[in-house]
Write a protein that holds these residues in place. Structure first.
Motif, PDB file in Angstrom:
ATOM      1  N   ALA A   2     -20.626 -52.997 -11.672  1.00 39.93           N
ATOM      2  CA  ALA A   2     -21.765 -53.039 -12.813  1.00 39.93           C
ATOM      3  C   ALA A   2     -21.797 -51.480 -13.282  1.00 39.93           C
ATOM      4  O   ALA A   2     -21.365 -52.230 -14.507  1.00 39.93           O
ATOM      5  CB  ALA A   2     -23.228 -52.871 -12.464  1.00 39.93           C
ATOM      6  N   GLY A   3     -21.305 -50.629 -13.086  1.00 42.88           N
ATOM      7  CA  GLY A   3     -20.246 -49.436 -13.761  1.00 42.88           C
ATOM      8  C   GLY A   3     -19.098 -49.936 -14.522  1.00 42.88           C
ATOM      9  O   GLY A   3     -18.798 -49.600 -15.613  1.00 42.88           O
ATOM     10  N   VAL A   4     -18.086 -51.218 -14.079  1.00 45.19           N
ATOM     11  CA  VAL A   4     -17.228 -51.128 -14.920  1.00 45.19           C
ATOM     12  C   VAL A   4     -17.867 -52.565 -16.232  1.00 45.19           C
ATOM     13  O   VAL A   4     -17.393 -52.191 -17.464  1.00 45.19           O
ATOM     14  CB  VAL A   4     -16.548 -52.353 -14.039  1.00 45.19           C
ATOM     15  N   LEU A   5     -18.646 -52.893 -15.734  1.00 45.33           N
ATOM     16  CA  LEU A   5     -19.192 -53.654 -16.735  1.00 45.33           C
ATOM     17  C   LEU A   5     -20.053 -52.909 -17.775  1.00 45.33           C
ATOM     18  O   LEU A   5     -19.677 -53.296 -19.050  1.00 45.33           O
ATOM     19  CB  LEU A   5     -20.221 -54.838 -15.903  1.00 45.33           C
ATOM     20  N   GLY A   6     -21.137 -52.256 -17.228  1.00 45.68           N
ATOM     21  CA  GLY A   6     -21.624 -51.220 -19.050  1.00 45.68           C
ATOM     22  C   GLY A   6     -20.328 -50.621 -19.672  1.00 45.68           C
ATOM     23  O   GLY A   6     -20.164 -50.488 -20.665  1.00 45.68           O
ATOM     24  N   LEU A   7     -19.504 -49.948 -19.015  1.00 42.43           N
ATOM     25  CA  LEU A   7     -17.578 -49.542 -19.885  1.00 42.43           C
ATOM     26  C   LEU A   7     -17.424 -50.004 -20.838  1.00 42.43           C
ATOM     27  O   LEU A   7     -16.715 -49.990 -21.895  1.00 42.43           O
ATOM     28  CB  LEU A   7     -17.222 -48.433 -18.023  1.00 42.43           C
ATOM     29  N   ALA A   8     -16.700 -51.614 -19.999  1.00 34.57           N
ATOM     30  CA  ALA A   8     -16.350 -52.848 -20.401  1.00 34.57           C
ATOM     31  C   ALA A   8     -17.555 -52.717 -21.823  1.00 34.57           C
ATOM     32  O   ALA A   8     -17.038 -52.820 -23.246  1.00 34.57           O
ATOM     33  CB  ALA A   8     -15.954 -53.800 -20.005  1.00 34.57           C
ATOM     34  N   THR A   9     -18.778 -52.852 -21.319  1.00 34.27           N
ATOM     35  CA  THR A   9     -19.822 -52.567 -22.852  1.00 34.27           C
ATOM     36  C   THR A   9     -19.961 -51.851 -23.998  1.00 34.27           C
ATOM     37  O   THR A   9     -20.080 -52.157 -25.109  1.00 34.27           O
ATOM     38  CB  THR A   9     -21.294 -53.216 -22.117  1.00 34.27           C
ATOM     39  N   LEU A  10     -19.325 -50.963 -23.080  1.00 33.57           N
ATOM     40  CA  LEU A  10     -19.704 -49.670 -24.215  1.00 33.57           C
ATOM     41  C   LEU A  10     -18.436 -49.121 -25.257  1.00 33.57           C
ATOM     42  O   LEU A  10     -18.233 -49.230 -26.282  1.00 33.57           O
ATOM     43  CB  LEU A  10     -20.045 -48.281 -23.396  1.00 33.57           C
ATOM     44  N   ALA A  42     -30.973 -52.883 -26.471  1.00 26.85           N
ATOM     45  CA  ALA A  42     -30.744 -52.915 -24.824  1.00 26.85           C
ATOM     46  C   ALA A  42     -29.362 -52.680 -24.392  1.00 26.85           C
ATOM     47  O   ALA A  42     -29.216 -51.811 -23.483  1.00 26.85           O
ATOM     48  CB  ALA A  42     -31.669 -54.302 -24.793  1.00 26.85           C
ATOM     49  N   LEU A  43     -28.656 -53.328 -24.807  1.00 21.61           N
ATOM     50  CA  LEU A  43     -27.426 -53.479 -24.010  1.00 21.61           C
ATOM     51  C   LEU A  43     -26.319 -52.335 -24.165  1.00 21.61           C
ATOM     52  O   LEU A  43     -26.461 -52.341 -22.885  1.00 21.61           O
ATOM     53  CB  LEU A  43     -26.621 -54.181 -25.228  1.00 21.61           C
ATOM     54  N   VAL A  44     -26.857 -51.352 -25.544  1.00 17.37           N
ATOM     55  CA  VAL A  44     -26.539 -50.315 -25.374  1.00 17.37           C
ATOM     56  C   VAL A  44     -26.854 -49.304 -24.258  1.00 17.37           C
ATOM     57  O   VAL A  44     -26.102 -48.574 -23.429  1.00 17.37           O
ATOM     58  CB  VAL A  44     -26.296 -49.286 -26.861  1.00 17.37           C
ATOM     59  N   ALA A  45     -28.007 -49.582 -24.037  1.00 17.67           N
ATOM     60  CA  ALA A  45     -29.054 -48.366 -23.489  1.00 17.67           C
ATOM     61  C   ALA A  45     -28.778 -48.979 -22.273  1.00 17.67           C
ATOM     62  O   ALA A  45     -28.295 -48.320 -20.714  1.00 17.67           O
ATOM     63  CB  ALA A  45     -30.368 -48.680 -24.046  1.00 17.67           C
ATOM     64  N   LEU A  46     -28.645 -50.068 -21.361  1.00 20.71           N
ATOM     65  CA  LEU A  46     -28.486 -51.267 -20.242  1.00 20.71           C
ATOM     66  C   LEU A  46     -26.882 -50.560 -19.935  1.00 20.71           C
ATOM     67  O   LEU A  46     -26.641 -49.544 -18.648  1.00 20.71           O
ATOM     68  CB  LEU A  46     -28.517 -52.001 -19.640  1.00 20.71           C
ATOM     69  N   ALA A  47     -26.290 -50.716 -20.812  1.00 22.39           N
ATOM     70  CA  ALA A  47     -24.253 -50.078 -20.341  1.00 22.39           C
ATOM     71  C   ALA A  47     -24.435 -48.477 -19.792  1.00 22.39           C
ATOM     72  O   ALA A  47     -23.409 -48.545 -19.208  1.00 22.39           O
ATOM     73  CB  ALA A  47     -23.480 -50.653 -21.386  1.00 22.39           C
ATOM     74  N   PHE A  48     -25.324 -47.579 -20.935  1.00 20.75           N
ATOM     75  CA  PHE A  48     -25.165 -46.240 -20.153  1.00 20.75           C
ATOM     76  C   PHE A  48     -25.908 -46.359 -19.290  1.00 20.75           C
ATOM     77  O   PHE A  48     -24.988 -45.574 -17.957  1.00 20.75           O
ATOM     78  CB  PHE A  48     -25.876 -45.890 -21.651  1.00 20.75           C
ATOM     79  N   THR A  49     -26.562 -46.664 -19.013  1.00 18.16           N
ATOM     80  CA  THR A  49     -27.396 -46.217 -17.190  1.00 18.16           C
ATOM     81  C   THR A  49     -26.637 -47.303 -16.497  1.00 18.16           C
ATOM     82  O   THR A  49     -26.590 -46.287 -15.666  1.00 18.16           O
ATOM     83  CB  THR A  49     -28.814 -47.852 -17.430  1.00 18.16           C
TER      84      THR A  49
END
Length: 304
Positions: free
Chosen positions: A35-43, A279-286
């Motif tokens: 999940a962290g890698v997915l969030g980092l890729a989105t950011l 929503a995507l950026v907030a979720l990615a940072f979380t």
């Protein structure tokens, strides 16, 4: 008998080597959190879009005199996200708005964490009447609705991005202050703090050389979590009409859609793209914040 002198640069090189090894170890553990890698890729994707926005959409994307479409035009091949009430390309506006929303969120989070870190470390170190006063102020900010305080500050100050950053930063620091103070109290009970005091270490030496390095992992994790809240707060303030009307942001696009009656008229393309981006950026940072928290404190047991 001669003694060989150790070069002065050697300890510095060893320190940098330890830092690189620590960073490599952190990254190896971070990669195990999907999940962290997915969030980092989105950011990374949003950051790339924000940096390359002038090349992708041009700096005149918010120009109303030469708009490429008609007002409230629906999605098409030429306008994948449709057009706003002035006929401007919504795809370009969403990409350009990432610059403002990400910048405001980052700056507000840094200001919030800086205030909370200073108050938390000093209140945990000095104790006594100073800690009592600081914690009572912190409690007052905690019980007050953050959004109401931010709206009040944004109302009395001039409408600008700096106002939004200050309004968010000075109202969201209490949680960080509480966490950092608790960590500071725990660190100062350790034996090496007593040894530092016995050897003549002053307040500044103990806080900067012993306490601060031990609370920085907590501060880093808290920063990534606060950024998502700051981006949502910026979007909320802009949606309420308290943002800078001269810049394009995701919250400002939602506010324009509300004023244009997009909700009642069913112009979904005016609302969905900026809303999904927020929503995507907030979720990615979380997701990144939770992964960092789990790596720095494995006892939390955050799911991967």
């Amino acid at each position: 008998m001669t003694t060989e002198k150790i070069p002065a640069a050697r300890p510095r090189a060893m320190a940098w080597q330890r830092r690189r090894a620590s960073a490599a170890r952190f990254w190896r553990q971070y990669r195990t959190h999907r999940a962290g890698v997915l969030g980092l890729a989105t950011l990374a994707l949003f950051a790339l879009l924000a940096v390359a926005a002038p090349l992708l959409v041009g700096s005149d994307v918010d120009d109303v005199t030469d708009a490429p479409g008609s007002p409230l035009e629906g999605p098409s091949a030429g306008l994948p996200f449709g057009a706003d009430r002035f006929g401007r390309n919504l795809l370009g506006l969403v990409i350009w708005g990432a610059r403002v929303s990400l910048l405001v969120g980052l700056l507000a989070a840094v200001l919030s964490v800086a205030i909370g870190m200073v108050i938390g470390v000093t209140a945990g170190h000095f104790r006594g009447w100073y800690a009592t006063v600081m914690m009572r102020i912190t409690d007052w900010f905690l019980v007050m609705p953050t959004l109401v305080l931010a709206i009040a500050l944004a109302t009395v100050m001039s409408r600008s991005l700096l106002t939004i950053v200050v309004a968010i930063g000075v109202t969201t620091w209490p949680t960080t202050a509480r966490l950092v103070r608790a960590q500071t109290l725990a660190v100062e009970t350790r034996p090496y703090i007593e040894r530092a005091r016995a050897l003549g270490g002053g307040h500044w030496h103990i806080m900067s050389r012993h306490v601060l390095p031990n609370v920085m992992p907590l501060v880093l994790a808290q920063t990534t979590l606060i950024i998502s809240s700051a981006i949502l707060a910026e979007a909320t303030l802009a949606f309420l009409g308290l943002g800078d009307p001269t810049v394009v942001s995701w919250g400002g696009l939602l506010q324009d859609a509300r004023e244009a009656g997009a909700v009642s008229a069913g112009h979904w393309w005016y609302l969905v793209p900026p809303g999904i981006a927020i929503a995507l950026v907030a979720l990615a940072f979380t997701l990144c914040g939770r992964a960092v928290e789990s790596v720095l404190n494995p006892r939390l047991g955050v799911a991967r």
